[in-house]
Motif scaffolding. Sequence first.
Motif, PDB file in Angstrom:
ATOM      1  N   VAL A  10       3.074   1.365  -3.597  1.00 44.38           N
ATOM      2  CA  VAL A  10       3.119   2.621  -3.258  1.00 44.38           C
ATOM      3  C   VAL A  10       1.792   2.359  -2.037  1.00 44.38           C
ATOM      4  O   VAL A  10       1.490   1.970  -2.264  1.00 44.38           O
ATOM      5  CB  VAL A  10       2.102   3.261  -4.108  1.00 44.38           C
ATOM      6  CG1 VAL A  10       1.784   5.248  -3.974  1.00 44.38           C
ATOM      7  CG2 VAL A  10       3.349   4.096  -5.840  1.00 44.38           C
ATOM      8  N   VAL A  11       2.545   3.086  -1.050  1.00 38.56           N
ATOM      9  CA  VAL A  11       2.141   3.254   0.386  1.00 38.56           C
ATOM     10  C   VAL A  11       1.172   4.697   1.086  1.00 38.56           C
ATOM     11  O   VAL A  11       2.720   5.707   0.715  1.00 38.56           O
ATOM     12  CB  VAL A  11       2.199   2.959   1.440  1.00 38.56           C
ATOM     13  CG1 VAL A  11       1.744   2.453   3.199  1.00 38.56           C
ATOM     14  CG2 VAL A  11       2.668   1.008   1.250  1.00 38.56           C
ATOM     15  N   ILE A  12      -0.313   5.163   1.133  1.00 39.70           N
ATOM     16  CA  ILE A  12      -0.255   6.280   1.504  1.00 39.70           C
ATOM     17  C   ILE A  12      -0.703   6.190   3.141  1.00 39.70           C
ATOM     18  O   ILE A  12      -1.473   5.856   3.499  1.00 39.70           O
ATOM     19  CB  ILE A  12      -1.288   7.191   0.708  1.00 39.70           C
ATOM     20  CG1 ILE A  12      -0.840   7.086  -0.824  1.00 39.70           C
ATOM     21  CG2 ILE A  12      -1.902   8.263   0.773  1.00 39.70           C
ATOM     22  CD1 ILE A  12      -1.578   7.789  -1.426  1.00 39.70           C
ATOM     23  N   ALA A  13      -0.347   6.427   4.147  1.00 41.36           N
ATOM     24  CA  ALA A  13      -0.362   6.706   5.488  1.00 41.36           C
ATOM     25  C   ALA A  13      -0.911   7.886   6.185  1.00 41.36           C
ATOM     26  O   ALA A  13       0.248   8.975   5.927  1.00 41.36           O
ATOM     27  CB  ALA A  13       0.334   5.404   6.178  1.00 41.36           C
ATOM     28  N   ALA A  14      -1.247   7.618   7.289  1.00 38.26           N
ATOM     29  CA  ALA A  14      -1.730   8.958   7.429  1.00 38.26           C
ATOM     30  C   ALA A  14      -1.540   8.724   9.712  1.00 38.26           C
ATOM     31  O   ALA A  14      -1.895   7.783  10.115  1.00 38.26           O
ATOM     32  CB  ALA A  14      -3.408   9.641   8.085  1.00 38.26           C
ATOM     33  N   GLY A  15      -0.476   9.057   9.385  1.00 39.73           N
ATOM     34  CA  GLY A  15       0.389   8.953  10.914  1.00 39.73           C
ATOM     35  C   GLY A  15       0.795   8.229  11.095  1.00 39.73           C
ATOM     36  O   GLY A  15       1.631   7.024   9.178  1.00 39.73           O
ATOM     37  N   ASN A  16       1.439   6.708  11.756  1.00 41.48           N
ATOM     38  CA  ASN A  16       2.480   5.979  11.869  1.00 41.48           C
ATOM     39  C   ASN A  16       2.446   4.448  12.348  1.00 41.48           C
ATOM     40  O   ASN A  16       3.367   3.606  12.177  1.00 41.48           O
ATOM     41  CB  ASN A  16       3.873   6.046  12.919  1.00 41.48           C
ATOM     42  CG  ASN A  16       4.881   7.756  13.024  1.00 41.48           C
ATOM     43  OD1 ASN A  16       4.897   8.173  11.299  1.00 41.48           O
ATOM     44  ND2 ASN A  16       4.917   8.661  13.866  1.00 41.48           N
ATOM     45  N   ASN A  17       1.192   4.981  12.441  1.00 42.23           N
ATOM     46  CA  ASN A  17       0.277   3.174  12.738  1.00 42.23           C
ATOM     47  C   ASN A  17       0.107   2.859  11.391  1.00 42.23           C
ATOM     48  O   ASN A  17      -0.216   3.301  10.501  1.00 42.23           O
ATOM     49  CB  ASN A  17      -0.253   3.308  13.858  1.00 42.23           C
ATOM     50  CG  ASN A  17      -0.847   3.723  14.846  1.00 42.23           C
ATOM     51  OD1 ASN A  17       0.695   3.742  15.602  1.00 42.23           O
ATOM     52  ND2 ASN A  17      -1.496   4.405  15.601  1.00 42.23           N
ATOM     53  N   ALA A  18       0.317   1.031  11.128  1.00 44.74           N
ATOM     54  CA  ALA A  18       0.168   0.168  10.103  1.00 44.74           C
ATOM     55  C   ALA A  18      -1.126  -0.177  10.209  1.00 44.74           C
ATOM     56  O   ALA A  18      -1.758   0.557   8.901  1.00 44.74           O
ATOM     57  CB  ALA A  18       0.889  -0.913  10.160  1.00 44.74           C
ATOM     58  N   ASN A  20      -3.268   2.963   9.662  1.00 46.36           N
ATOM     59  CA  ASN A  20      -3.606   3.441   9.248  1.00 46.36           C
ATOM     60  C   ASN A  20      -3.240   4.216   8.221  1.00 46.36           C
ATOM     61  O   ASN A  20      -3.308   5.127   7.028  1.00 46.36           O
ATOM     62  CB  ASN A  20      -2.998   5.229  10.333  1.00 46.36           C
ATOM     63  CG  ASN A  20      -3.014   5.963  11.468  1.00 46.36           C
ATOM     64  OD1 ASN A  20      -4.340   5.066  11.551  1.00 46.36           O
ATOM     65  ND2 ASN A  20      -2.218   6.356  12.624  1.00 46.36           N
ATOM     66  N   VAL A  21      -2.998   3.082   7.444  1.00 44.81           N
ATOM     67  CA  VAL A  21      -2.169   2.949   5.956  1.00 44.81           C
ATOM     68  C   VAL A  21      -4.131   3.179   5.233  1.00 44.81           C
ATOM     69  O   VAL A  21      -4.996   2.306   5.462  1.00 44.81           O
ATOM     70  CB  VAL A  21      -1.465   1.687   5.525  1.00 44.81           C
ATOM     71  CG1 VAL A  21      -2.222   1.531   4.147  1.00 44.81           C
ATOM     72  CG2 VAL A  21      -0.249   1.684   6.098  1.00 44.81           C
ATOM     73  N   LEU A  22      -3.669   4.011   4.366  1.00 40.74           N
ATOM     74  CA  LEU A  22      -4.854   4.766   3.410  1.00 40.74           C
ATOM     75  C   LEU A  22      -5.345   3.765   2.084  1.00 40.74           C
ATOM     76  O   LEU A  22      -5.821   3.708   1.607  1.00 40.74           O
ATOM     77  CB  LEU A  22      -5.228   6.235   3.374  1.00 40.74           C
ATOM     78  CG  LEU A  22      -4.914   6.999   4.714  1.00 40.74           C
ATOM     79  CD1 LEU A  22      -4.933   8.811   4.199  1.00 40.74           C
ATOM     80  CD2 LEU A  22      -6.262   7.035   5.513  1.00 40.74           C
ATOM     81  N   TYR A  23      -4.266   3.886   2.017  1.00 44.57           N
ATOM     82  CA  TYR A  23      -3.780   2.931   0.318  1.00 44.57           C
ATOM     83  C   TYR A  23      -2.205   2.255   0.188  1.00 44.57           C
ATOM     84  O   TYR A  23      -1.273   2.839   0.485  1.00 44.57           O
ATOM     85  CB  TYR A  23      -3.826   4.391  -0.602  1.00 44.57           C
ATOM     86  CG  TYR A  23      -4.310   4.490  -2.181  1.00 44.57           C
ATOM     87  CD1 TYR A  23      -4.932   3.742  -2.876  1.00 44.57           C
ATOM     88  CD2 TYR A  23      -2.378   4.528  -2.860  1.00 44.57           C
ATOM     89  CE1 TYR A  23      -4.372   3.554  -4.625  1.00 44.57           C
ATOM     90  CE2 TYR A  23      -2.349   3.584  -3.510  1.00 44.57           C
ATOM     91  CZ  TYR A  23      -3.322   3.435  -4.928  1.00 44.57           C
ATOM     92  OH  TYR A  23      -3.200   3.117  -6.424  1.00 44.57           O
TER      93      TYR A  23
END
Length: 197
Positions: A10-18, A20-23
């Motif tokens: 499970v990955v939560i990201a903001a944007g497309n960059n690696a 920018n992974v939040l979780y």
Amino acid sequence: PSKRHPRGQVVIAAGNNASNVLYAEDNPYYTALKKAKLEKCWPFIKFSCIPAPGRLWSLSPVEAMRPIQVEYNKTISDIVQNRATVGRNKIVAPKTANIDEQEVANIHGQYLKYSGIVPPQVLPATSLPQQVERETERNRQDLDTISGSHEVSRAEVPSGVKSGIAINYLLEQDDTTIAPIIHAWERSKVQLSKAKL
């Protein structure tokens, strides 16, 4: 599941960059799904409208309707503003008429006293051109076409239509327009029901 993450992730990201992974963590649903022999499934169901190539999120008719709605609202505002100004005409009077400006009110049948040769005149306000009314009607029709909801779908009988067969035909036409959206939702509901079972 993959070779790198056999339980899934499970990955939560903001944007497309690696960066920018939040979780990020292992799939917390993996054990429950494995018991149900659904380890390759994901416990989320996507309800989509119109598929868009190259993007996860689908398109919605509302996206196409927003600019038309903005234009419609502007036109209605212009009509309301014009209606307010048409009822408040300007009065033109020469300076020699000696009219007290405090006495001038926008009252029907008002009596104005003036002195001089040239009487005061009311300047007629110009009304909006006929194309403005046509524009609101066209915007309404465009909104109906995009949404797939015409008079018949709203339980209104179009003018000139008296036959029940014609009304059913028009209803079927509206249903055909939004059929792909309905089928997409039905497929998602089937997946949801399977997941619940």
